[in-house]
Design a protein around this motif. Structure first.
Motif, PDB file in Angstrom:
ATOM      1  N   ARG A 113       0.820  -1.216   0.000  1.00 33.78           N
ATOM      2  CA  ARG A 113       0.000   0.000   0.000  1.00 33.78           C
ATOM      3  C   ARG A 113       0.848   1.258   0.000  1.00 33.78           C
ATOM      4  N   THR A 114       2.125   1.112   0.300  1.00 34.27           N
ATOM      5  CA  THR A 114       3.009   2.285   0.303  1.00 34.27           C
ATOM      6  C   THR A 114       3.621   2.555  -1.065  1.00 34.27           C
ATOM      7  N   PHE A 115       3.402   1.636  -2.036  1.00 27.37           N
ATOM      8  CA  PHE A 115       4.065   1.784  -3.327  1.00 27.37           C
ATOM      9  C   PHE A 115       3.466   2.952  -4.112  1.00 27.37           C
ATOM     10  N   ARG A 116       4.331   3.803  -4.632  1.00 32.29           N
ATOM     11  CA  ARG A 116       3.900   4.975  -5.400  1.00 32.29           C
ATOM     12  C   ARG A 116       4.824   5.156  -6.602  1.00 32.29           C
ATOM     13  N   ILE A 117       4.274   5.758  -7.687  1.00 29.40           N
ATOM     14  CA  ILE A 117       5.097   6.327  -8.759  1.00 29.40           C
ATOM     15  C   ILE A 117       4.591   7.745  -8.948  1.00 29.40           C
ATOM     16  N   ASP A 118       5.342   8.678  -8.410  1.00 26.08           N
ATOM     17  CA  ASP A 118       4.876  10.061  -8.409  1.00 26.08           C
ATOM     18  C   ASP A 118       5.103  10.771  -9.739  1.00 26.08           C
ATOM     19  N   ALA A 123      -2.655   4.851 -17.848  1.00 23.44           N
ATOM     20  CA  ALA A 123      -2.474   3.404 -17.718  1.00 23.44           C
ATOM     21  C   ALA A 123      -1.505   3.080 -16.581  1.00 23.44           C
ATOM     22  N   VAL A 124      -0.395   3.824 -16.508  1.00 27.36           N
ATOM     23  CA  VAL A 124       0.568   3.608 -15.414  1.00 27.36           C
ATOM     24  C   VAL A 124      -0.098   3.841 -14.072  1.00 27.36           C
ATOM     25  N   ASP A 125      -0.858   4.918 -13.953  1.00 26.96           N
ATOM     26  CA  ASP A 125      -1.538   5.217 -12.689  1.00 26.96           C
ATOM     27  C   ASP A 125      -2.514   4.104 -12.306  1.00 26.96           C
ATOM     28  N   THR A 126      -3.238   3.586 -13.280  1.00 27.45           N
ATOM     29  CA  THR A 126      -4.203   2.519 -12.991  1.00 27.45           C
ATOM     30  C   THR A 126      -3.489   1.243 -12.548  1.00 27.45           C
ATOM     31  N   ALA A 181      -3.817  -0.522  -8.826  1.00 34.82           N
ATOM     32  CA  ALA A 181      -4.240  -1.912  -8.643  1.00 34.82           C
ATOM     33  C   ALA A 181      -3.214  -2.702  -7.845  1.00 34.82           C
ATOM     34  N   ILE A 182      -1.925  -2.435  -8.093  1.00 34.31           N
ATOM     35  CA  ILE A 182      -0.878  -3.111  -7.317  1.00 34.31           C
ATOM     36  C   ILE A 182      -0.979  -2.720  -5.843  1.00 34.31           C
ATOM     37  N   ARG A 183      -1.122  -1.434  -5.624  1.00 32.78           N
ATOM     38  CA  ARG A 183      -1.158  -0.928  -4.247  1.00 32.78           C
ATOM     39  C   ARG A 183      -2.350  -1.504  -3.485  1.00 32.78           C
ATOM     40  N   SER A 211       5.452 -10.183  -4.428  1.00 36.92           N
ATOM     41  CA  SER A 211       4.015  -9.915  -4.430  1.00 36.92           C
ATOM     42  C   SER A 211       3.679  -8.741  -5.343  1.00 36.92           C
ATOM     43  N   ALA A 212       4.548  -7.712  -5.308  1.00 31.30           N
ATOM     44  CA  ALA A 212       4.314  -6.549  -6.160  1.00 31.30           C
ATOM     45  C   ALA A 212       4.405  -6.917  -7.636  1.00 31.30           C
ATOM     46  N   VAL A 213       5.460  -7.678  -7.982  1.00 38.24           N
ATOM     47  CA  VAL A 213       5.624  -8.089  -9.378  1.00 38.24           C
ATOM     48  C   VAL A 213       4.483  -9.004  -9.808  1.00 38.24           C
TER      49      VAL A 213
END
Length: 386
Positions: free
Chosen positions: A13-18, A53-56, A60-62, A123-125
């Motif tokens: 839940r902490t994963f971000r791409i700002d 698309a990247v944001d979506t 979903a990963i988060r 898990s993220a991958v």
């Protein structure tokens, strides 16, 4: 769900791409270097959807979930947009692979996840690949649906243009605009064609694969059950097995109605005389005239065929026909028919006796040939009215 899996999902839940916009722009530059099909596409038409698309995907990963209905529709639109921009599905899939590879690298180097156990990274991958599969299915479907719609519109415009070329119903300016839209050469010269076939869809498909029948050199369409269009004969034959195909004279765009008229006449003549293949008006000789003038044919039939009524009719007429086809050479006729030369002479004399005509007279020989060809029409399927 095990305790480790639950903890890993919680940490995701902490994963971000700002900087998703910057990432999309870098990906776009890579697309231009590595995928030629994007060369003519404007970044303004694609980068925003790439950013979304990247944001979506990251969301979903988060949230450790699949795509919801709205997101699935988003990716269908993503694929449809690229179809409308002329990007083939294969090129789009290549670009998607680059995007997913970039996101995998981001996950591995993420400051948010760098200090987490390997299970968190895995898990993220895993979550990324799972949602990527769902997105791929959605945008592929969107791309195919959009391509089908585009194809139907193009088919309709192509059919309308071919019909206009056949009938001359468009003014010069509209005709040139339509031809240019379909990719034809405005200064080119084309031959009209009509193909009579039992399988019009397959024949149309086959012809569209030929360089002579696709833009900028030609077009093919199905109209009234036949395959019609224009082609550039210099690029090769357009004959198809078992198809009666007539070629009109080579003309400029605005003269094509006459070429279509003659192509149709040639194709119908070839069908009536059971001569599949590619034919021209000159190549068919007098057969189009025989097929087109039933009154002359009927009169000549009555004059030269009807009098030969007895049991000798078939062998006599067959021998006369062969004799005319050899240039009135009795010896060659005997050889072709495996007859004694005296039998050939007897049958020829018998025909002249019954009809009162001398076959050595050129004009009479031409009339007899015409009468024999008209007899062929009367005996053929789909014969004209006598």
């Amino acid at each position: 769900m095990s305790g480790d899996d639950g903890a890993a999902r919680e940490r995701l839940r902490t994963f971000r791409i700002d900087d998703s916009g910057a990432l999309a722009r870098r990906l776009w530059e890579r697309f231009l270097r590595e995928i030629p099909q994007y060369a003519d596409v404007d970044a303004a038409d694609t980068v925003p959807s790439m950013t979304a698309a990247v944001d979506t995907l990251v969301r979903a990963i988060r949230e450790s979930r699949g795509l919801d209905a709205a997101e699935t529709e988003q990716f269908r639109d993503y694929g449809a947009l690229r179809a409308r921009l002329g990007v083939p599905l294969e090129a789009m899939l290549r670009g998607w692979q680059l995007m997913i590879s970039e996101l995998v690298e981001r996950i591995g180097g993420s400051g948010d996840l760098a200090d987490e156990p390997g299970t968190v990274l895995m898990s993220a991958v895993s979550a990324l690949l799972e949602v990527s599969d769902a997105a791929t299915i959605a945008f592929s479907a969107g791309h195919r649906d959009a391509e089908a719609q585009i194809s139907r519109r193009l088919d309709s415009r192509r059919d309308d243009l071919v019909r206009a070329l056949m009938t001359g119903t468009l003014g010069t300016d509209r005709l040139r605009r339509g031809a240019q839209y379909m990719g034809l050469r405005l200064t080119g010269r084309y031959s009209a064609f009509r193909a009579i076939t039992a399988e019009p869809e397959q024949t149309e498909w086959d012809l569209r694969q030929l360089p002579a029948c696709r833009p900028p050199h030609g077009l093919a369409a199905i109209l009234d059950g036949d395959v019609v269009g224009i082609c550039t004969p210099d690029l090769g034959s357009v004959a198809r097995p078992g198809v009666y195909l007539g070629l009109g004279p080579t003309v400029e765009l605005d003269e094509l109605p006459r070429s279509f008229l003659l192509a149709g006449r040639v194709a119908e003549t070839a069908r009536l005389f059971a001569q599949p293949g590619e034919h021209t008006l000159v190549g068919m000789g007098l057969l189009p005239a025989v097929a087109g003038d039933s009154e002359v044919g009927a009169a000549l039939f009555d004059r030269y065929i009807a009098p030969v009524r007895d049991s000798e009719a078939l062998p006599v007429l067959g021998t006369v026909d062969c004799y005319l086809s050899t240039g009135m050479n009795a010896s060659e006729t005997a050889q072709r028919m495996h007859l004694h030369h005296n039998m050939v002479r007897y049958r020829l004399a018998r025909f002249e006796e019954l009809t009162g005509v001398g076959l050595k007279e050129p004009h009479a020989a031409l009339q007899v040939w015409w009468a024999l060809r008209y007899r062929d029409l009367l005996e053929a399927p789909g014969r004209p009215d006598a």
